[in-house]
Structure formats: structure tokens, C-alpha cells
Design a protein around this motif. Structure first.
Motif, PDB file in Angstrom:
ATOM      1  N   ALA B 107      27.178  20.573 -98.117  1.00  0.00           N
ATOM      2  CA  ALA B 107      26.469  21.537 -97.095  1.00  0.00           C
ATOM      3  C   ALA B 107      27.076  21.983 -95.817  1.00  0.00           C
ATOM      4  O   ALA B 107      26.695  23.209 -95.411  1.00  0.00           O
ATOM      5  CB  ALA B 107      25.128  21.060 -97.005  1.00  0.00           C
ATOM      6  N   ARG B 108      27.732  20.883 -95.433  1.00  0.00           N
ATOM      7  CA  ARG B 108      28.424  21.125 -93.810  1.00  0.00           C
ATOM      8  C   ARG B 108      29.634  21.687 -93.958  1.00  0.00           C
ATOM      9  O   ARG B 108      30.258  22.231 -93.122  1.00  0.00           O
ATOM     10  CB  ARG B 108      28.644  19.699 -93.364  1.00  0.00           C
ATOM     11  N   ASN B 109      30.091  22.142 -95.007  1.00  0.00           N
ATOM     12  CA  ASN B 109      31.452  22.696 -95.521  1.00  0.00           C
ATOM     13  C   ASN B 109      30.861  24.477 -95.318  1.00  0.00           C
ATOM     14  O   ASN B 109      29.936  24.768 -95.980  1.00  0.00           O
ATOM     15  CB  ASN B 109      31.978  22.404 -96.758  1.00  0.00           C
ATOM     16  N   ARG B 110      31.727  25.065 -94.649  1.00  0.00           N
ATOM     17  CA  ARG B 110      31.209  26.575 -94.483  1.00  0.00           C
ATOM     18  C   ARG B 110      31.284  27.374 -95.639  1.00  0.00           C
ATOM     19  O   ARG B 110      30.706  28.436 -95.717  1.00  0.00           O
ATOM     20  CB  ARG B 110      32.297  27.105 -93.421  1.00  0.00           C
ATOM     21  N   ASN B 111      32.163  26.992 -96.693  1.00  0.00           N
ATOM     22  CA  ASN B 111      32.032  27.843 -97.936  1.00  0.00           C
ATOM     23  C   ASN B 111      30.958  27.450 -98.890  1.00  0.00           C
ATOM     24  O   ASN B 111      30.690  28.222 -99.658  1.00  0.00           O
ATOM     25  CB  ASN B 111      33.275  27.231 -98.869  1.00  0.00           C
ATOM     26  N   PHE B 112      30.092  26.554 -98.297  1.00  0.00           N
ATOM     27  CA  PHE B 112      28.800  26.055 -99.133  1.00  0.00           C
ATOM     28  C   PHE B 112      27.624  26.545 -98.248  1.00  0.00           C
ATOM     29  O   PHE B 112      26.887  27.531 -98.432  1.00  0.00           O
ATOM     30  CB  PHE B 112      28.544  24.740 -99.413  1.00  0.00           C
ATOM     31  N   GLY B 113      27.604  26.139 -96.948  1.00  0.00           N
ATOM     32  CA  GLY B 113      26.603  26.446 -95.748  1.00  0.00           C
ATOM     33  C   GLY B 113      25.216  26.439 -96.345  1.00  0.00           C
ATOM     34  O   GLY B 113      24.892  25.454 -97.077  1.00  0.00           O
ATOM     35  N   SER B 114      24.372  27.413 -96.111  1.00  0.00           N
ATOM     36  CA  SER B 114      23.049  27.627 -96.412  1.00  0.00           C
ATOM     37  C   SER B 114      22.739  27.697 -97.776  1.00  0.00           C
ATOM     38  O   SER B 114      21.586  27.962 -98.620  1.00  0.00           O
ATOM     39  CB  SER B 114      22.421  28.573 -95.724  1.00  0.00           C
ATOM     40  N   LYS B 115      24.150  28.025 -98.517  1.00  0.00           N
ATOM     41  CA  LYS B 115      23.994  28.416-100.110  1.00  0.00           C
ATOM     42  C   LYS B 115      24.583  27.195-101.011  1.00  0.00           C
ATOM     43  O   LYS B 115      24.751  27.369-101.811  1.00  0.00           O
ATOM     44  CB  LYS B 115      24.696  29.433-100.271  1.00  0.00           C
ATOM     45  N   ASN B 116      24.409  25.827-100.265  1.00  0.00           N
ATOM     46  CA  ASN B 116      25.015  24.983-100.929  1.00  0.00           C
ATOM     47  C   ASN B 116      24.288  24.495-102.526  1.00  0.00           C
ATOM     48  O   ASN B 116      25.351  24.091-103.161  1.00  0.00           O
ATOM     49  CB  ASN B 116      24.896  23.705 -99.980  1.00  0.00           C
ATOM     50  N   CYS B 117      22.917  24.745-102.429  1.00  0.00           N
ATOM     51  CA  CYS B 117      22.402  24.464-103.736  1.00  0.00           C
ATOM     52  C   CYS B 117      22.953  25.430-104.955  1.00  0.00           C
ATOM     53  O   CYS B 117      23.434  24.851-106.043  1.00  0.00           O
ATOM     54  CB  CYS B 117      20.828  24.697-103.686  1.00  0.00           C
ATOM     55  N   TYR B 118      23.182  26.720-104.292  1.00  0.00           N
ATOM     56  CA  TYR B 118      23.407  27.513-105.370  1.00  0.00           C
ATOM     57  C   TYR B 118      24.899  27.337-105.955  1.00  0.00           C
ATOM     58  O   TYR B 118      25.309  27.202-107.136  1.00  0.00           O
ATOM     59  CB  TYR B 118      23.247  29.148-105.102  1.00  0.00           C
ATOM     60  N   CYS B 120      26.770  24.699-106.067  1.00  0.00           N
ATOM     61  CA  CYS B 120      27.040  23.510-106.476  1.00  0.00           C
ATOM     62  C   CYS B 120      26.448  23.600-107.996  1.00  0.00           C
ATOM     63  O   CYS B 120      26.721  23.299-109.111  1.00  0.00           O
ATOM     64  CB  CYS B 120      26.468  22.154-105.814  1.00  0.00           C
ATOM     65  N   HIS B 121      25.124  24.239-108.237  1.00  0.00           N
ATOM     66  CA  HIS B 121      24.399  24.041-109.227  1.00  0.00           C
ATOM     67  C   HIS B 121      24.527  25.461-110.111  1.00  0.00           C
ATOM     68  O   HIS B 121      23.791  25.608-111.319  1.00  0.00           O
ATOM     69  CB  HIS B 121      22.895  24.097-109.300  1.00  0.00           C
ATOM     70  N   ALA B 122      25.250  26.449-109.845  1.00  0.00           N
ATOM     71  CA  ALA B 122      25.314  27.915-110.506  1.00  0.00           C
ATOM     72  C   ALA B 122      26.474  27.525-111.723  1.00  0.00           C
ATOM     73  O   ALA B 122      27.361  26.901-111.446  1.00  0.00           O
ATOM     74  CB  ALA B 122      25.953  28.850-109.670  1.00  0.00           C
ATOM     75  N   ASP B 123      26.179  28.154-112.814  1.00  0.00           N
ATOM     76  CA  ASP B 123      27.041  27.989-113.771  1.00  0.00           C
ATOM     77  C   ASP B 123      28.439  28.581-113.688  1.00  0.00           C
ATOM     78  O   ASP B 123      28.138  29.493-113.143  1.00  0.00           O
ATOM     79  CB  ASP B 123      26.383  28.425-115.146  1.00  0.00           C
ATOM     80  N   TYR B 124      29.388  27.983-114.124  1.00  0.00           N
ATOM     81  CA  TYR B 124      30.840  28.517-113.860  1.00  0.00           C
ATOM     82  C   TYR B 124      30.977  29.278-115.243  1.00  0.00           C
ATOM     83  O   TYR B 124      30.731  28.818-116.347  1.00  0.00           O
ATOM     84  CB  TYR B 124      31.934  27.378-113.648  1.00  0.00           C
ATOM     85  N   GLY B 125      31.880  30.201-114.897  1.00  0.00           N
ATOM     86  CA  GLY B 125      32.005  31.251-116.026  1.00  0.00           C
ATOM     87  C   GLY B 125      31.574  32.639-115.948  1.00  0.00           C
ATOM     88  O   GLY B 125      30.876  33.141-114.926  1.00  0.00           O
ATOM     89  N   MET B 126      31.974  33.479-117.051  1.00  0.00           N
ATOM     90  CA  MET B 126      31.710  34.955-117.056  1.00  0.00           C
ATOM     91  C   MET B 126      30.269  35.505-116.891  1.00  0.00           C
ATOM     92  O   MET B 126      30.060  36.106-115.920  1.00  0.00           O
ATOM     93  CB  MET B 126      32.336  35.500-118.327  1.00  0.00           C
ATOM     94  N   PHE B 127      29.360  34.694-117.479  1.00  0.00           N
ATOM     95  CA  PHE B 127      27.901  34.886-117.432  1.00  0.00           C
ATOM     96  C   PHE B 127      27.130  33.730-116.611  1.00  0.00           C
ATOM     97  O   PHE B 127      25.958  33.582-116.874  1.00  0.00           O
ATOM     98  CB  PHE B 127      27.419  35.117-118.836  1.00  0.00           C
TER      99      PHE B 127
END
Lengths: 77, 221
Positions: B107-118, B120-127
Motif C-alpha cells: 500500500a505504501r508503493n505508489r503503484n498501489f496507493g489507496s487502490k491497494n486492495c483492488y 492485489c485482489h483483482a483477477d488478472y486476465g482479459m475478463f
């Protein structure tokens, strides 16, 4: 469906639009899980329903004015 | 030139404000036409039809479009995940600058920031975005049918992912093809399992647990 039902359908479409927009307004002003989910599901559905009602009234109106009459298209060719 | 974290956050805040104002603006324009039609009840001539086309279709679709984007962006924020009380300990830990949990470090990484839950937990792939949103609906269903009345401390033992955490998600940033990754003794010894996904990056003994409370259930067993 008779022509006199058209204003009633349009009024219904207007009220449905107002409800759908209220849900969207709620979701952007209070971005919590419940309002956001309601706006993006129920709000979307009500808004689409309102547009379909409007479309139905326009098609009825065009058919009555014979703009959408198949014979008219045949005569022109 | 790379943007600083504060610049990125300011840019994100500006964009969401813009989406909110766009939604409100088009909703207001549409509402004015609706009120005009309902109050005046004009005859259905061409002007009325065009006004209603704007009021029932054009303006609402623009309001819904920007409202949907604003909604999707909102669902990515940590505060949104913390909207369900059983998630508050997780979001609080992720936002804690002193926490050394895997989630907080990311979460402290700027590429995650306040969207860190999403992130890390978003599914990877086309859909991925679609399946993630469907899973979000499933979370909401479980919350309102079960967890709503459960104290957050009691829920630790019950909350778990529907499926084991996929290494693909970590691999979006941490490439498994780099020599530095493959030559590390711990990785080398378990490379087949890591690639097959049978050994999870966030498993205990590897880099996990991601949250300080993640493994309560397993430890209690």
C-alpha cells in the motif's frame, strides 16, 4: 395501443428517468457500497426501461404517421 | 519525467471530482427537462420529442456513463472496501505507515496507493475486471446475509478467499522470468510448484500472510 396512452407512457418514462438519475446522484455523492451497487444495477435498469418506453412511444407515433409503413417504402422504389 | 506520489494522488482526485461534477451536471440538465415536461405537459410535437430525447436518453446516458466510471473508480478505493465493517481491520492495517505486513508494504508503493486492495485482489486476465466485479457482488451477498451482524474480531476466523491466491497477480510486477528470481534458492527449490500455482507466494513460510489476521482460521485448526 391507442394514441391517448402515449402521454401517460412518456410521463412514466420521465418519472423513471428522475428515479434512475436520483440513484446515480446518490451514488456519486455518497460513494458507499450500497448506493454504488444500487445505482449500477437498479438505476441502470430503470434508466434503460425509461428509454425503451420513450422509444416505444416514438415508434407508435411514426407508425401512426405512416412513416414506418412497409407499403410506403415499396411505393418509393 | 516521472510524477511524484502526491502529483499522482492529486491527478486521481481531480479526475474523480470531474466525473462527479459531470454526472451531477448532466443529471441536473435531464431533471430540468423532466420537470418541464411533467409540469407543462406540452403536445408531442417535434420540439417535445427532441427535448425528451435529450432528457430521457442523451443526458441520462452521459450522466450514467460518467457515474459508472466514477462508481468503478470508487469500488477500487480502500475506503470502499472498508465500507463493510469486517474489512476495517484489513484496511486500517494497510493504511498504517508503521505496519510491516505484506499488504501495508504494498500500500505504501505508489503503484498501489489507496487502490491497494483492488490491485492485489483483482483477477488478472482479459475478463479480470468483470470477474472481480462479480466476486464483489458475491462479497456483498455474503456480507448482508451473514457478516453484517458479526463483530469484526469474530469474523477473522471465517473470512477467506473463495479460491487460493493466484501467483499471476504477484507476477504482474514480480516477473518469474528474471534470473534474480529464478536463482534464489527458495524459489529454485519450489519452481515447479510456484509455476503450477500449488505453492502460493503469499503462503505462510514464503512471503505471507499478507494481512496480520489472514491465517487465524488455519492456525485455529
Amino acid at each position: 395501443m391507442k394514441a391517448r396512452s402515449e402521454p401517460a407512457l412518456l410521463r412514466l418514462a420521465c418519472w423513471m428517468t428522475v428515479v434512475a438519475l436520483s440513484l446515480f446522484t446518490w451514488s456519486v455523492l455518497d460513494p458507499d457500497p450500497v448506493p454504488v451497487m444500487i445505482a449500477m444495477s437498479i438505476g441502470q435498469g430503470i434508466g434503460t426501461g425509461a428509454f425503451l418506453l420513450y422509444l416505444m412511444v416514438i415508434i407508435m407515433d411514426l407508425r401512426r404517421a405512416k412513416v414506418l409503413d412497409p407499403k410506403r417504402g415499396g411505393d418509393q422504389s | 519525467m516521472e510524477k511524484s506520489t502526491s502529483e499522482l494522488i492529486a491527478h486521481g482526485a481531480h479526475l474523480s471530482d470531474l466525473l462527479v461534477y459531470t454526472t451531477l451536471g448532466f443529471a441536473l440538465l435531464s431533471a430540468l427537462i423532466m420537470v418541464w415536461y411533467l409540469a407543462r405537459r406540452p403536445p408531442l410535437d417535434l420540439t417535445t420529442k427532441l427535448a425528451l430525447l435529450l432528457g430521457i436518453f442523451i443526458f441520462p446516458i452521459l450522466a450514467a456513463g460518467s457515474g459508472n466510471v466514477a462508481g468503478f473508480e470508487t469500488t477500487k478505493k480502500r475506503e470502499f472496501c472498508g465500507g463493510c465493517h469486517v474489512m476495517i481491520p484489513y484496511t486500517r492495517d494497510a493504511a498504517n505507515p508503521k505496519s510491516t505486513s505484506l499488504a501495508a508494504i504494498h500500500a505504501r508503493n505508489r503503484n498501489f496507493g489507496s487502490k491497494n486492495c483492488y490491485v492485489c485482489h483483482a483477477d488478472y486476465g482479459m475478463f479480470g475486471a468483470l470477474t472481480t466485479k462479480l466476486n464483489g457482488l458475491r462479497h456483498a451477498y455474503h456480507y448482508y446475509t451473514h457478516f453484517k451482524g458479526v463483530p469484526a474480531e469474530d469474523a477473522f476466523g471465517e473470512i477467506e478467499l473463495y479460491t487460493p491466491y493466484r501467483n499471476d497477480t504477484c507476477n504482474q510486477c514480480h516477473s518469474m522470468t528474471l534470473p534474480g528470481f529464478r536463482e534464489l534458492p527458495d524459489h529454485k527449490g519450489a519452481m515447479e510448484e510456484i509455476e503450477a500455482g500449488t505453492a502460493s507466494c503469499v503462503g505462510s513460510g514464503c512471503h505471507g500472510p499478507a494481512h496480520p489476521f489472514s491465517k487465524v482460521k488455519e492456525e485455529e485448526r
